[in-house]
Design a protein around this motif. Structure first.
Motif, PDB file in Angstrom:
ATOM      1  N   VAL A   8       0.884  -1.183   0.074  1.00 59.44           N
ATOM      2  CA  VAL A   8       0.104  -0.044  -0.038  1.00 59.44           C
ATOM      3  C   VAL A   8       0.758   1.389  -0.062  1.00 59.44           C
ATOM      4  O   VAL A   8       0.686   1.905  -1.003  1.00 59.44           O
ATOM      5  CB  VAL A   8      -0.994   0.072   1.298  1.00 59.44           C
ATOM      6  N   VAL A   9       1.801   1.498   0.955  1.00 58.30           N
ATOM      7  CA  VAL A   9       2.514   2.505   1.126  1.00 58.30           C
ATOM      8  C   VAL A   9       3.765   2.249   2.125  1.00 58.30           C
ATOM      9  O   VAL A   9       3.573   1.747   2.951  1.00 58.30           O
ATOM     10  CB  VAL A   9       1.615   3.962   1.556  1.00 58.30           C
ATOM     11  N   SER A  10       4.756   3.289   1.805  1.00 58.74           N
ATOM     12  CA  SER A  10       5.976   3.269   2.767  1.00 58.74           C
ATOM     13  C   SER A  10       5.959   4.629   3.215  1.00 58.74           C
ATOM     14  O   SER A  10       5.700   5.717   2.247  1.00 58.74           O
ATOM     15  CB  SER A  10       7.395   3.066   1.953  1.00 58.74           C
ATOM     16  N   ASN A  11       6.162   5.036   4.240  1.00 60.93           N
ATOM     17  CA  ASN A  11       6.618   6.404   4.869  1.00 60.93           C
ATOM     18  C   ASN A  11       7.392   6.462   5.894  1.00 60.93           C
ATOM     19  O   ASN A  11       7.266   5.442   6.639  1.00 60.93           O
ATOM     20  CB  ASN A  11       5.124   6.887   4.784  1.00 60.93           C
ATOM     21  N   ASN A  12       7.756   7.647   6.518  1.00 60.49           N
ATOM     22  CA  ASN A  12       8.659   7.758   7.750  1.00 60.49           C
ATOM     23  C   ASN A  12       7.906   8.632   8.740  1.00 60.49           C
ATOM     24  O   ASN A  12       8.455   9.046   9.558  1.00 60.49           O
ATOM     25  CB  ASN A  12       9.954   8.408   7.163  1.00 60.49           C
ATOM     26  N   ASN A  13       6.823   8.775   8.376  1.00 53.00           N
ATOM     27  CA  ASN A  13       5.745   9.648   9.185  1.00 53.00           C
ATOM     28  C   ASN A  13       4.646   9.008   9.784  1.00 53.00           C
ATOM     29  O   ASN A  13       3.645   8.805   9.072  1.00 53.00           O
ATOM     30  CB  ASN A  13       5.500  10.927   8.693  1.00 53.00           C
ATOM     31  N   VAL A  73       2.004  -4.607   8.943  1.00 55.24           N
ATOM     32  CA  VAL A  73       3.167  -3.494   8.575  1.00 55.24           C
ATOM     33  C   VAL A  73       4.621  -3.904   8.980  1.00 55.24           C
ATOM     34  O   VAL A  73       4.792  -4.932  10.055  1.00 55.24           O
ATOM     35  CB  VAL A  73       2.553  -2.589   9.577  1.00 55.24           C
ATOM     36  N   ASP A  74       5.369  -3.765   8.161  1.00 53.38           N
ATOM     37  CA  ASP A  74       6.894  -4.098   8.201  1.00 53.38           C
ATOM     38  C   ASP A  74       7.462  -2.783   8.807  1.00 53.38           C
ATOM     39  O   ASP A  74       7.689  -1.918   8.125  1.00 53.38           O
ATOM     40  CB  ASP A  74       7.420  -4.569   6.864  1.00 53.38           C
ATOM     41  N   LEU A  75       7.951  -3.019   9.969  1.00 47.38           N
ATOM     42  CA  LEU A  75       8.730  -1.643  10.780  1.00 47.38           C
ATOM     43  C   LEU A  75      10.199  -1.780  10.547  1.00 47.38           C
ATOM     44  O   LEU A  75      10.617  -3.189  10.423  1.00 47.38           O
ATOM     45  CB  LEU A  75       8.290  -1.826  12.213  1.00 47.38           C
ATOM     46  N   PRO A  76      10.983  -0.716  10.662  1.00 46.09           N
ATOM     47  CA  PRO A  76      12.309  -0.862  10.674  1.00 46.09           C
ATOM     48  C   PRO A  76      12.953  -1.511  11.693  1.00 46.09           C
ATOM     49  O   PRO A  76      12.478  -1.698  13.024  1.00 46.09           O
ATOM     50  CB  PRO A  76      12.892   0.642  10.648  1.00 46.09           C
ATOM     51  N   GLY A  77      14.173  -2.325  11.571  1.00 48.66           N
ATOM     52  CA  GLY A  77      14.822  -3.093  12.387  1.00 48.66           C
ATOM     53  C   GLY A  77      15.425  -2.274  13.527  1.00 48.66           C
ATOM     54  O   GLY A  77      15.589  -1.034  13.400  1.00 48.66           O
ATOM     55  N   TYR A  78      15.725  -2.767  14.653  1.00 53.12           N
ATOM     56  CA  TYR A  78      16.447  -1.913  15.528  1.00 53.12           C
ATOM     57  C   TYR A  78      17.830  -2.515  15.955  1.00 53.12           C
ATOM     58  O   TYR A  78      18.120  -3.674  15.784  1.00 53.12           O
ATOM     59  CB  TYR A  78      15.765  -2.045  16.812  1.00 53.12           C
ATOM     60  N   GLY A  79      18.502  -1.736  16.133  1.00 52.28           N
ATOM     61  CA  GLY A  79      20.213  -2.407  16.534  1.00 52.28           C
ATOM     62  C   GLY A  79      21.030  -2.484  15.306  1.00 52.28           C
ATOM     63  O   GLY A  79      20.515  -2.969  14.169  1.00 52.28           O
ATOM     64  N   LYS A  86      21.895  10.578  14.269  1.00 54.40           N
ATOM     65  CA  LYS A  86      20.770  11.469  14.106  1.00 54.40           C
ATOM     66  C   LYS A  86      19.654  10.559  13.149  1.00 54.40           C
ATOM     67  O   LYS A  86      18.528  10.431  13.455  1.00 54.40           O
ATOM     68  CB  LYS A  86      21.277  12.478  13.068  1.00 54.40           C
ATOM     69  N   VAL A  87      19.987   9.856  12.070  1.00 57.56           N
ATOM     70  CA  VAL A  87      18.983   9.068  11.456  1.00 57.56           C
ATOM     71  C   VAL A  87      18.449   7.971  12.264  1.00 57.56           C
ATOM     72  O   VAL A  87      17.202   7.630  12.434  1.00 57.56           O
ATOM     73  CB  VAL A  87      19.637   8.205  10.249  1.00 57.56           C
ATOM     74  N   LYS A  88      19.290   7.378  13.077  1.00 58.20           N
ATOM     75  CA  LYS A  88      18.848   6.295  14.096  1.00 58.20           C
ATOM     76  C   LYS A  88      17.900   6.929  15.200  1.00 58.20           C
ATOM     77  O   LYS A  88      16.782   6.322  15.304  1.00 58.20           O
ATOM     78  CB  LYS A  88      20.009   5.769  14.970  1.00 58.20           C
ATOM     79  N   GLU A  89      17.913   7.940  15.543  1.00 55.79           N
ATOM     80  CA  GLU A  89      17.180   8.675  16.579  1.00 55.79           C
ATOM     81  C   GLU A  89      15.925   8.952  15.947  1.00 55.79           C
ATOM     82  O   GLU A  89      14.891   8.927  16.369  1.00 55.79           O
ATOM     83  CB  GLU A  89      17.630  10.055  17.038  1.00 55.79           C
ATOM     84  N   GLY A  90      15.778   9.482  14.394  1.00 55.53           N
ATOM     85  CA  GLY A  90      14.701   9.660  13.736  1.00 55.53           C
ATOM     86  C   GLY A  90      13.901   8.382  13.679  1.00 55.53           C
ATOM     87  O   GLY A  90      12.617   8.365  13.828  1.00 55.53           O
ATOM     88  N   TRP A  91      14.403   7.303  13.345  1.00 49.52           N
ATOM     89  CA  TRP A  91      13.862   5.725  13.262  1.00 49.52           C
ATOM     90  C   TRP A  91      13.079   5.675  14.695  1.00 49.52           C
ATOM     91  O   TRP A  91      11.989   5.236  14.738  1.00 49.52           O
ATOM     92  CB  TRP A  91      14.803   4.787  13.098  1.00 49.52           C
ATOM     93  N   GLU A  92      13.891   5.737  15.788  1.00 51.04           N
ATOM     94  CA  GLU A  92      13.493   5.351  16.934  1.00 51.04           C
ATOM     95  C   GLU A  92      12.153   6.359  17.379  1.00 51.04           C
ATOM     96  O   GLU A  92      11.233   5.652  17.905  1.00 51.04           O
ATOM     97  CB  GLU A  92      14.630   5.559  17.893  1.00 51.04           C
TER      98      GLU A  92
END
Length: 203
Positions: A8-13, A73-79, A86-92
């Protein structure tokens, strides 16, 4: 049995996620835990979620519509993903907002590599879920990569650690994307969550 799965869609928000008009379940885990492979195995579509040998490939919230009924929903992995702080904090922040604010989220499957000894990062994440009221279940992956006794041994060690943290251990399943082990159980578990959500919506 899942008949239809479509991207359906990918987004970062999280506020740009699809309208929360149906049940939704999410998959999350440490980088390279086999998340995309598991999603592809579950849906029977080899190319639905992009798999990669390189950790940290999933950097967005990816929505898939299943049987025109619910969202996976497929979420970004952690670690471990090699990205700057900065990118990592944004993901978290993105993941935290999604997991705590998404009103139609009825289950989060936390993927754990069954080949490994208990990892602090996984235990910490599950504790965070428990503390924040996020409905989590555990999916042990890659069960085909070692003997059954080794898988059992590692899982028991992990559950023992969970016992030290939780009064009640979350539900768990054992899977292999290669052999299809656990597929029916996982699908049944998800459909139970979907039905429960739908029955609440009717009231």
């Amino acid at each position: 049995m899942i008949q239809k799965a479509e991207f359906v869609v990918s987004n970062n928000n999280p506020s740009n996620c699809p309208k929360p008009d149906r049940a939704e379940v999410a998959f999350i885990g440490r980088s390279n835990v086999g998340k995309s492979s598991l999603i592809n195995m579950l849906t029977g579509k080899k190319e639905l979620a992009k798999t990669s040998q390189k950790p940290g490939k999933t950097q967005l919230i990816n929505h898939f519509k299943i049987d025109d009924r619910w969202y996976l929903v497929d979420l970004p992995g952690y670690g471990f993903a090699k990205v700057n702080v900065k990118v990592k904090e944004g993901w978290e922040n993105m993941i935290t907002t999604y997991l705590t604010k998404r009103e139609n989220l009825c289950g989060v499957f936390v993927l754990i590599d069954s080949r490994l000894e208990p990892q602090k990062i996984d235990l910490d994440f599950l504790l965070w879920c428990g503390t924040n009221g996020v409905p989590a279940a555990i999916v042990f992956t890659k069960a085909d990569k070692q003997s059954k006794s080794k898988t059992h041994q590692n899982i028991q060690k992990f559950l023992k650690k969970m016992n030290e943290i939780f009064e009640e251990i979350p539900d768990y399943l054992i899977t292999s994307s290669e052999t299809g082990q656990g597929k029916d159980d996982l699908e049944e578990f998800i459909l139970d969550l979907v039905k429960e959500y739908e029955s609440r919506e009717v009231i």
